[in-house]
Design an enzyme around this catalytic site. Structure first.
Site, PDB file in Angstrom:
ATOM      1  CD  GLU A 119      15.957 -12.459 -10.911  1.00 50.20           C
ATOM      2  OE1 GLU A 119      15.534 -12.868  -9.986  1.00 50.20           O
ATOM      3  OE2 GLU A 119      15.830 -11.094 -11.367  1.00 50.20           O
TER       4      GLU A 119
ATOM      5  CG  HIS B  15      19.935 -36.492  -9.796  1.00 47.69           C
ATOM      6  ND1 HIS B  15      20.005 -37.646  -9.536  1.00 47.69           N
ATOM      7  CD2 HIS B  15      20.139 -35.526  -9.231  1.00 47.69           C
ATOM      8  CE1 HIS B  15      20.992 -37.799  -9.496  1.00 47.69           C
ATOM      9  NE2 HIS B  15      21.383 -36.486 -10.079  1.00 47.69           N
TER      10      HIS B  15
ATOM     11  CB  CYS C 160      -1.088  -0.523   1.544  1.00 45.12           C
ATOM     12  SG  CYS C 160      -1.541  -1.448   0.935  1.00 45.12           S
TER      13      CYS C 160
ATOM     14  CD1 TRP D 116      -0.496  -5.171  -4.193  1.00 49.90           C
ATOM     15  CD2 TRP D 116       0.159  -6.455  -1.952  1.00 49.90           C
ATOM     16  NE1 TRP D 116       0.098  -7.183  -3.865  1.00 49.90           N
ATOM     17  CE2 TRP D 116      -0.273  -7.908  -2.601  1.00 49.90           C
ATOM     18  CE3 TRP D 116      -0.477  -6.951   0.212  1.00 49.90           C
ATOM     19  CZ2 TRP D 116       0.551  -8.937  -2.287  1.00 49.90           C
ATOM     20  CZ3 TRP D 116       0.572  -8.307  -0.342  1.00 49.90           C
ATOM     21  CH2 TRP D 116       0.564  -9.288  -1.175  1.00 49.90           C
TER      22      TRP D 116
ATOM     23  CE  LYS E 106      12.103 -10.286 -12.162  1.00 47.09           C
ATOM     24  NZ  LYS E 106      13.903 -10.399 -11.015  1.00 47.09           N
TER      25      LYS E 106
ATOM     26  NE  ARG F 238       4.193   0.994  -1.259  1.00 43.40           N
ATOM     27  CZ  ARG F 238       4.779   2.543  -0.281  1.00 43.40           C
ATOM     28  NH1 ARG F 238       6.341   2.696  -0.534  1.00 43.40           N
ATOM     29  NH2 ARG F 238       5.358   1.513   1.086  1.00 43.40           N
TER      30      ARG F 238
ATOM     31  CD  GLU G 104       8.860 -10.792 -10.497  1.00 43.96           C
ATOM     32  OE1 GLU G 104       8.407 -10.953  -8.927  1.00 43.96           O
ATOM     33  OE2 GLU G 104      10.289 -11.230 -11.002  1.00 43.96           O
TER      34      GLU G 104
ATOM     35  CE  LYS H 141      11.032  -2.069  -6.926  1.00 40.63           C
ATOM     36  NZ  LYS H 141      11.564  -3.352  -8.387  1.00 40.63           N
TER      37      LYS H 141
ATOM     38  CG  ASN I 147       2.192   0.440   3.641  1.00 39.73           C
ATOM     39  OD1 ASN I 147       1.754  -1.165   3.430  1.00 39.73           O
ATOM     40  ND2 ASN I 147       3.361   0.866   3.892  1.00 39.73           N
ATOM     41  N   GLY I 148      -0.025  -1.547   5.982  1.00 40.60           N
ATOM     42  CA  GLY I 148       0.465  -2.642   6.553  1.00 40.60           C
ATOM     43  C   GLY I 148      -0.347  -3.810   7.561  1.00 40.60           C
TER      44      GLY I 148
HETATM   45  C1  F6R Z   1      11.669 -10.306  -8.236  1.00 46.01           C
HETATM   46  C2  F6R Z   1      11.151  -8.970  -6.675  1.00 46.01           C
HETATM   47  C3  F6R Z   1      11.347  -8.993  -5.499  1.00 46.01           C
HETATM   48  C4  F6R Z   1      12.218  -8.482  -5.091  1.00 46.01           C
HETATM   49  C5  F6R Z   1      11.797  -9.052  -3.443  1.00 46.01           C
HETATM   50  C6  F6R Z   1      13.030  -8.869  -2.347  1.00 46.01           C
HETATM   51  O1  F6R Z   1      10.941  -9.233  -9.450  1.00 46.01           O
HETATM   52  O2  F6R Z   1      11.249  -7.561  -7.026  1.00 46.01           O
HETATM   53  O3  F6R Z   1      11.610 -10.249  -5.864  1.00 46.01           O
HETATM   54  O4  F6R Z   1      13.382  -9.035  -5.267  1.00 46.01           O
HETATM   55  O5  F6R Z   1      10.528  -9.058  -2.874  1.00 46.01           O
HETATM   56  O6  F6R Z   1      12.782  -7.311  -2.258  1.00 46.01           O
HETATM   57  P1  F6R Z   1      13.925  -6.160  -1.561  1.00 46.01           P
HETATM   58  O7  F6R Z   1      15.351  -6.136  -2.208  1.00 46.01           O
HETATM   59  O8  F6R Z   1      13.106  -4.602  -1.988  1.00 46.01           O
HETATM   60  O9  F6R Z   1      14.057  -6.363  -0.348  1.00 46.01           O
END
Ligand code: F6R
Length: 608
Positions: free
Chosen positions: A480, A503, A2, A74, A484, A27, A487, A603, A98-99
């Site tokens: 990774e 395996h 949020c 969110w 990517k 975010r 998501e 985010k 927020n939270g």
């Molecule tokens: C994936 C992504 C998330 C963040 C994770 C940690 O593309 O962005 O997996 O890497 O939520 O976020 P931070 O780096 O802000 O602690």
């Protein structure tokens, strides 16, 4: 997660509130709303979905008023509906939050017993009702909030607006960030500096447990015990928070293309180019020379940066590394020998699990080092030493440039540690320094594959499942790549250590399953090429990301290859991030997905 904004302005603030919320879109959110005071009366407008829905509501029913609060939500407790959207309000008080209020069920039950009726399913509404009850009991707003705050458990940032109080906002911070902005006869409250950037560069970040009583003349800050405290104001560098897509279609691709510059900037910070040596004055008393063990902890992409770095610390510095995702680590009760070093990696510096892990490590007598992009963040402030990444604001929800900047800091740190521990020669340090100075150029070369990648993405977008394979540091890169793709395109993808194929996952391989193999030229490339043969023998569709040698060695003509420039294995994980990011991006674009704000994602994950 949020986003919060609050304004005590000189004229109607609805438009400014919405503009600020747009800056917080990155975010992640699924509904939005604002409230203002119109002649002392609280009025609000809310809408499910994107901000344009709220703008449509406001066009039909404008909201006058020079004092207001706004929110992007969110969803955590309750669906992303208009009823659950913030601000939540009674006729006395409106609130943005927020939270998570963890004890909301017991608070809700207490209020329900008194006959209070709730309009939403949210945890936030209990706070509104509690504050309203205090106001009804005759307490003035500041006392009402001060009475309620100690009853709330969880991690939250709150912004209150009160009926009949045109010159008052109250902000409170407990585990989620909140900043105040000072204007000329105006005041602002926001989740981060980005939200406040159009209004002011004169900021103050609340400390943990603080609440702020804000009027147009300024702000009084109180700590958790209720004592008035002074907190440092800080000026932001001009242009530090420009959120602009430029000529790019999405923030994500803009940020992918920014990498040569930001990786270069990050490397330049840690490299004394005249001496070809790495330097970390920010480490202060932290010393790698006699360290027995390094613990690395982070979430998501930041965790995967740490995972790549484990190979570097072990190989270049001969330093044993423990690594875990923060959501597990924080509850593992891992015994830690006092005097050790714990390293936390986070773009936002606000990730709840990473922060909780940091606090656990501190309780175990560890020194705390963090690699963060937002240096004013909570994780940075609670660390003994901070090694910043210089990625600039990352707006796309899927992390790209923060990842490669994290890798750049971590490789620099591993080399530095190797030298301190006497296991890496001066010549090898100088060689790696040269390689890292060449990173921007090599990254730009790798980005030239974009056209080929775009062509490939059409085919890939039809897949239901995708497998990514890699060995050594290319294994976390495979993870990774899969993350990517999942998501932003919502295609199911998995990353595997190439040697693990036999395996289990090889059972999945058939003509419909694309297998993306990341095979930089290193001592393990031959083995990875053997794994490619195993996939080919079972009719698998292979996409090989490797240099000319790897492509030639497969000897297969049905392999789709992304031919990378020749890259030394030490720095390859940084450059090989480029094609995996672009591949995910173009698949998602081809599928028409919301690349910058993928569904369900936030985010900055400030709740666990
Ligand atoms: C994936 C992504 C998330 C963040 C994770 C940690 O593309 O962005 O997996 O890497 O939520 O976020 P931070 O780096 O802000 O602690």
């Amino acid at each position: 997660m949020c986003g919060i904004i609050g304004i005590l302005g000189k004229h109607d603030v609805a438009a400014d509130l919405v503009d600020s919320l747009k800056r917080l879109e990155y975010r992640g959110y699924d509904s939005a709303g604002i409230a203002t005071l119109d002649n002392g009366v609280l009025e609000r407008r809310r809408a499910a979905g994107k901000l344009r829905n709220l703008e449509n509501v406001l066009r039909e029913q404008p909201l006058p008023g020079a004092s207001g609060i706004g929110h992007t939500r969110w969803a955590t407790h309750g669906k992303p509906t208009e009823d659950n959207a913030h601000p939540h309000a009674t006729d006395r008080v409106a609130l943005v939050h927020n939270g998570i209020i963890e004890n909301f069920r017991e608070l809700r039950a207490e209020l329900a017993d008194e006959g209070v009726r709730f309009e939403s399913e949210t945890d936030t509404e209990v706070v509104v009702r509690l504050v309203s009850r205090e106001l009804e009991r005759g307490h003035p707003p500041v006392r009402a909030v001060a009475n309620v705050l100690p009853r709330l458990r969880g991690a939250f940032a709150l912004g209150f607006l009160f009926a009949g109080e045109d010159d008052l906002l109250i902000g409170a911070r407990h585990g989620a960030p909140l900043a105040l902005g000072f204007g000329d006869g105006e005041m602002f409250l926001g989740s981060d500096a980005l939200a406040l950037a159009p209004f002011t560069d004169d900021l103050l970040y609340l400390d943990e447990g603080d609440y702020a009583v804000i009027t147009r003349a300024g702000a009084e800050i109180y700590d958790a015990a209720g004592f008035q405290v002074a907190r440092q104001r800080q000026r932001l560098a001009p242009g530090a928070f420009v959120a602009d897509k430029g000529n790019y279609r999405h923030f994500m691709v803009k940020e992918i293309w920014e990498q040569p510059e930001v990786v270069g900037r990050t490397v330049a910070h840690y490299l004394d180019a005249s001496a070809n040596r790495f330097q970390f004055p920010e480490l202060g008393a932290i010393d790698f020379a006699n360290l027995q063990r390094l613990t690395i902890c982070a979430c998501g992409t930041a965790y995967l940066a740490g995972y790549v770095a484990r190979y570097w610390f072990e190989r270049l510095a001969r330093l044993p590394v423990d690594i875990d995702v923060a959501s597990e680590f924080r509850y593992r009760e891992a015994p830690m020998t006092p005097g050790g070093l714990a390293l936390f990696i986070s773009q936002s510096g606000e990730t709840a699990d990473t922060l909780a892990s940091l606090r656990y490590a501190r309780s175990q007598g560890q020194s705390i080092l963090s690699v963060v992009n937002v240096t004013t963040s909570t994780i940075a402030r609670e660390s003994d030493a901070v090694a910043p990444t210089f990625a600039g604001p990352e707006i796309g929800v899927a992390s790209t440039k923060a990842f490669t900047c994290q890798l750049s800091v971590l490789l620099s740190l591993a080399v530095y540690a190797g030298r301190q521990r006497g296991v890496l020669s001066e010549a090898e340090e100088a060689r790696i320094a040269d390689l890292m100075m060449g990173l921007p150029g090599q990254f730009s070369e790798a980005l030239k594959l974009e056209h080929d990648i775009e062509q490939m993405s059409r085919d890939l977008s039809r897949a239901r499942d995708v497998l990514y394979l890699g060995r050594g540091p290319a294994f976390p890169l495979a993870l990774e790549g899969a993350l990517k793709l999942k998501e932003i395109s919502y295609i199911h993808a998995e990353g595997y250590a190439a040697g693990e194929l036999k395996h289990g996952p090889i059972a999945l391989v058939d003509e419909d399953m694309p297998v993306i193999v990341i095979a930089p030229r290193d001592e393990l490339m031959d083995k990875t090429v053997s794994n490619i043969q195993e996939v080919a023998a079972r009719g698998g569709r292979i996409i090989l990301i490797g240099d000319g040698d790897a492509v030639r060695q497969t000897g297969l003509d049905n392999v789709a290859a992304l031919t990378m420039p020749d890259i030394d294995p030490v720095v390859a994980p940084i450059v090989y991030a480029a094609p995996i990011q672009l591949l995910a991006y173009h698949v998602a674009v081809f599928m028409g997905k919301d690349v910058d704000q993928p569904r369900n994602l936030a985010k900055s994950v400030t709740v666990e």
